[in-house]
Design a protein around this motif. Sequence first.
Motif, PDB file in Angstrom:
ATOM      1  N   THR A 144      36.590  38.440  39.058  1.00 42.68           N
ATOM      2  CA  THR A 144      36.155  39.408  38.055  1.00 42.68           C
ATOM      3  C   THR A 144      36.974  40.679  38.175  1.00 42.68           C
ATOM      4  OG1 THR A 144      33.906  38.560  38.333  1.00 42.68           O
ATOM      5  CG2 THR A 144      34.136  40.605  37.135  1.00 42.68           C
ATOM      6  N   MET A 145      37.428  41.209  37.018  1.00 43.37           N
ATOM      7  CA  MET A 145      38.093  42.516  36.956  1.00 43.37           C
ATOM      8  C   MET A 145      37.214  43.440  36.137  1.00 43.37           C
ATOM      9  SD  MET A 145      42.136  41.801  36.245  1.00 43.37           S
ATOM     10  CE  MET A 145      42.338  43.441  35.633  1.00 43.37           C
ATOM     11  N   THR A 146      36.893  44.600  36.695  1.00 48.41           N
ATOM     12  CA  THR A 146      36.027  45.553  36.012  1.00 48.41           C
ATOM     13  C   THR A 146      36.678  46.928  36.032  1.00 48.41           C
ATOM     14  OG1 THR A 146      34.111  44.300  36.780  1.00 48.41           O
ATOM     15  CG2 THR A 146      33.693  46.514  35.949  1.00 48.41           C
ATOM     16  N   ASP A 147      36.744  47.553  34.860  1.00 51.11           N
ATOM     17  CA  ASP A 147      37.247  48.924  34.769  1.00 51.11           C
ATOM     18  C   ASP A 147      36.089  49.855  35.098  1.00 51.11           C
ATOM     19  OD1 ASP A 147      39.840  48.174  33.996  1.00 51.11           O
ATOM     20  OD2 ASP A 147      39.181  47.944  31.916  1.00 51.11           O
ATOM     21  N   ILE A 148      36.189  50.540  36.243  1.00 49.99           N
ATOM     22  CA  ILE A 148      35.144  51.447  36.698  1.00 49.99           C
ATOM     23  C   ILE A 148      35.289  52.801  36.003  1.00 49.99           C
ATOM     24  CG2 ILE A 148      34.118  52.570  38.725  1.00 49.99           C
ATOM     25  CD1 ILE A 148      33.899  49.475  38.686  1.00 49.99           C
ATOM     26  N   GLY A 149      36.530  53.226  35.788  1.00 43.61           N
ATOM     27  CA  GLY A 149      36.824  54.488  35.136  1.00 43.61           C
ATOM     28  C   GLY A 149      38.317  54.562  34.882  1.00 43.61           C
ATOM     29  N   PRO A 150      38.803  55.700  34.384  1.00 42.39           N
ATOM     30  CA  PRO A 150      40.252  55.845  34.173  1.00 42.39           C
ATOM     31  C   PRO A 150      40.995  55.651  35.502  1.00 42.39           C
ATOM     32  CG  PRO A 150      39.051  57.662  33.156  1.00 42.39           C
ATOM     33  CD  PRO A 150      38.064  56.881  33.972  1.00 42.39           C
ATOM     34  N   LYS A 151      42.038  54.834  35.468  1.00 39.01           N
ATOM     35  CA  LYS A 151      42.837  54.535  36.661  1.00 39.01           C
ATOM     36  C   LYS A 151      41.979  54.031  37.814  1.00 39.01           C
ATOM     37  CE  LYS A 151      46.962  57.249  36.011  1.00 39.01           C
ATOM     38  NZ  LYS A 151      47.995  57.916  36.759  1.00 39.01           N
ATOM     39  N   HIS A 152      40.967  53.222  37.511  1.00 32.25           N
ATOM     40  CA  HIS A 152      40.108  52.681  38.559  1.00 32.25           C
ATOM     41  C   HIS A 152      39.606  51.299  38.123  1.00 32.25           C
ATOM     42  CE1 HIS A 152      36.410  53.291  41.404  1.00 32.25           C
ATOM     43  NE2 HIS A 152      37.140  52.248  41.736  1.00 32.25           N
ATOM     44  N   THR A 153      40.260  50.264  38.634  1.00 33.38           N
ATOM     45  CA  THR A 153      39.883  48.887  38.340  1.00 33.38           C
ATOM     46  C   THR A 153      39.482  48.205  39.635  1.00 33.38           C
ATOM     47  OG1 THR A 153      41.449  48.807  36.496  1.00 33.38           O
ATOM     48  CG2 THR A 153      40.662  46.696  37.348  1.00 33.38           C
ATOM     49  N   GLN A 154      38.359  47.508  39.591  1.00 38.24           N
ATOM     50  CA  GLN A 154      37.861  46.789  40.760  1.00 38.24           C
ATOM     51  C   GLN A 154      38.019  45.287  40.517  1.00 38.24           C
ATOM     52  OE1 GLN A 154      33.512  46.575  41.622  1.00 38.24           O
ATOM     53  NE2 GLN A 154      34.130  47.710  43.460  1.00 38.24           N
ATOM     54  N   VAL A 155      38.538  44.583  41.529  1.00 38.30           N
ATOM     55  CA  VAL A 155      38.667  43.132  41.479  1.00 38.30           C
ATOM     56  C   VAL A 155      37.685  42.558  42.491  1.00 38.30           C
ATOM     57  CG1 VAL A 155      40.214  41.172  41.813  1.00 38.30           C
ATOM     58  CG2 VAL A 155      41.083  43.275  40.763  1.00 38.30           C
ATOM     59  N   SER A 156      36.856  41.621  42.015  1.00 34.08           N
ATOM     60  CA  SER A 156      35.832  41.011  42.864  1.00 34.08           C
ATOM     61  C   SER A 156      36.008  39.500  42.886  1.00 34.08           C
ATOM     62  CB  SER A 156      34.431  41.333  42.338  1.00 34.08           C
ATOM     63  OG  SER A 156      34.213  42.719  42.340  1.00 34.08           O
ATOM     64  N   VAL A 157      35.609  38.902  44.003  1.00 31.44           N
ATOM     65  CA  VAL A 157      35.573  37.452  44.160  1.00 31.44           C
ATOM     66  C   VAL A 157      34.130  37.086  44.460  1.00 31.44           C
ATOM     67  CG1 VAL A 157      36.348  35.517  45.573  1.00 31.44           C
ATOM     68  CG2 VAL A 157      37.971  37.308  44.925  1.00 31.44           C
ATOM     69  N   ASN A 158      33.550  36.259  43.588  1.00 32.60           N
ATOM     70  CA  ASN A 158      32.131  35.879  43.722  1.00 32.60           C
ATOM     71  C   ASN A 158      31.239  37.111  43.891  1.00 32.60           C
ATOM     72  OD1 ASN A 158      32.811  33.171  43.440  1.00 32.60           O
ATOM     73  ND2 ASN A 158      32.998  32.870  45.644  1.00 32.60           N
TER      74      ASN A 158
END
Length: 144
Positions: free
Chosen positions: A30-44
């Motif tokens: 999963t890729m989620t945009d948390i805010g400007p210039k802030h993307t979080q990549v998650s596995v499960n």
Amino acid sequence: MAFGIAGTVAGSADAAEPRLMAALGNTVLTMTDIGPKHTQVSVNDKPVFEDKESDMLSFVGAYSLKDRWIALFQADTGAKDCPTRFRILEVGGPQPLVSYPFGSCSDAAQVTIDNDVLTISMPQPGGGGEAAWTYRNGKIGRTK
């Protein structure tokens, strides 16, 4: 919960919705945009890395290597001297592995797989030929 507050009601501020969800074998990326210039990549649903420097983090593709999956990401930095870098996320082992950023600053990456080795090639800036990085056994290294 990984995001949001337990028991939120309809109409309240919810957690950011994922921009991308992809199944890599039995794993969900999963890729989620948390805010400007802030993307979080998650596995499960477990965060594995956060990009807080790039203007945009993009999913390039997923590649199967025997019993593992390799996800390739492109980070558009917005910098004039080096606008693009890449990063690898490997899933399928005991824990996800994330490479350091790499690349020749070109966004024209070509991926090849030979046996259990993934190679990412791209042009050098200024017409200086081709550069290549090889990913094998959880490590990325420049090979050309």
